[in-house]
Design a protein around this motif. Structure first.
Motif, PDB file in Angstrom:
ATOM      1  N   TRP A  60       0.713  -1.245  -0.122  1.00 59.62           N
ATOM      2  CA  TRP A  60      -0.032   0.031   0.021  1.00 59.62           C
ATOM      3  C   TRP A  60       0.980   1.197  -0.126  1.00 59.62           C
ATOM      4  N   GLN A  61       0.674   2.156  -1.126  1.00 62.96           N
ATOM      5  CA  GLN A  61       1.544   3.363  -1.069  1.00 62.96           C
ATOM      6  C   GLN A  61       3.104   3.239  -1.176  1.00 62.96           C
ATOM      7  N   ALA A  62       3.247   1.997  -1.854  1.00 61.95           N
ATOM      8  CA  ALA A  62       4.667   1.582  -2.253  1.00 61.95           C
ATOM      9  C   ALA A  62       5.373   0.843  -0.862  1.00 61.95           C
ATOM     10  N   GLN A  63       4.545   0.525   0.136  1.00 61.29           N
ATOM     11  CA  GLN A  63       5.413  -0.102   1.364  1.00 61.29           C
ATOM     12  C   GLN A  63       4.405  -1.338   1.328  1.00 61.29           C
ATOM     13  N   PRO A  64       5.087  -2.481   1.783  1.00 58.19           N
ATOM     14  CA  PRO A  64       4.526  -3.821   2.351  1.00 58.19           C
ATOM     15  C   PRO A  64       3.389  -3.592   3.490  1.00 58.19           C
ATOM     16  N   VAL A  65       2.263  -4.063   3.248  1.00 59.28           N
ATOM     17  CA  VAL A  65       1.232  -3.938   4.356  1.00 59.28           C
ATOM     18  C   VAL A  65       1.625  -4.496   5.745  1.00 59.28           C
ATOM     19  N   SER A  66       2.578  -5.585   5.609  1.00 62.00           N
ATOM     20  CA  SER A  66       3.001  -6.075   6.754  1.00 62.00           C
ATOM     21  C   SER A  66       3.772  -5.290   7.399  1.00 62.00           C
TER      22      SER A  66
END
Length: 205
Positions: A60-66
């Motif tokens: 999400w927004q270029a970063q892993p959700v985790s």
């Protein structure tokens, strides 16, 4: 906004889908299609963080959700198969619970949008299944979340209600939001801007 990369899902030792990749940008409305058992609900639960994928990653927004679960949860609204409302509370109290910063007037207006005017203050347990579903849907008129993930939002909704919801989805997209939904119902022909993604089970070799 949302990037799904090489996602695979296994349930009860059966692969529902594998190597699934797609993106959902600001302004997109994406309908997930597939036969019963194809994994539509499983995919949505993975996207919103309620289930784990066998492999792959959601960003999400270029970063892993985790790595940013709190931010992602605040940016996303998920409405599942079940209404997700508290039966002992009234429709109004349910909305106050989820959206405490909104005025009472705004909550009444949201319930009016889903044709629940006059049902605001009775216990949700006294409402029909369809009306309980609409209590949950009223949250869409109050949500500031840019990403909406909706499992069968049109179930038990009449034609005028479907038209209202589709208009709301279009407005949300025009404001830069995104909608991912499943539905068994045919969508209005006017909704040509909806992008469709079909799930198919992997071939057994």
């Amino acid at each position: 906004m949302l990037v799904v990369n090489n996602l695979s899902c296994v349930r009860d030792e059966r692969t529902l889908f594998s190597d699934l990749s797609f993106t959902v940008a600001a302004g997109d409305i994406v309908q997930i299609e597939g036969a019963n058992g194809a994994g539509k609900t499983s995919l949505l639960r993975i996207l919103c963080g309620l289930s784990r994928a066998e492999q792959g990653e959601v960003s999400w927004q270029a970063q892993p959700v985790s790595q940013q679960r709190e931010r992602y949860q605040s940016d996303m609204l998920y409405l599942g198969h079940q209404p997700g409302v508290k039966a002992v509370l009234s429709a109004l109290e349910n909305l106050q619970f989820y959206h405490p910063s909104h005025s009472t007037e705004a909550l009444f207006e949201a319930l009016d949008e889903v044709d629940l005017a006059g049902y605001e203050e009775g216990a949700v347990a006294q409402l029909s299944a369809g009306q309980q579903r609409r209590v949950a849907l009223a949250r869409l008129w109050l949500s500031d979340a840019p990403l909406w993930i909706l499992d069968e939002p049109l179930t038990a909704i009449d034609i005028s209600g479907v038209d209202k919801l589709m208009a709301l989805f279009s407005r949300h997209a025009l404001r830069g939001g995104s909608v991912i939904l499943t539905t068994h119902q045919p969508l209005p022909a006017s909704q040509s801007q909806i992008r469709k993604l079909r799930l198919t089970a992997p071939e057994v070799v």
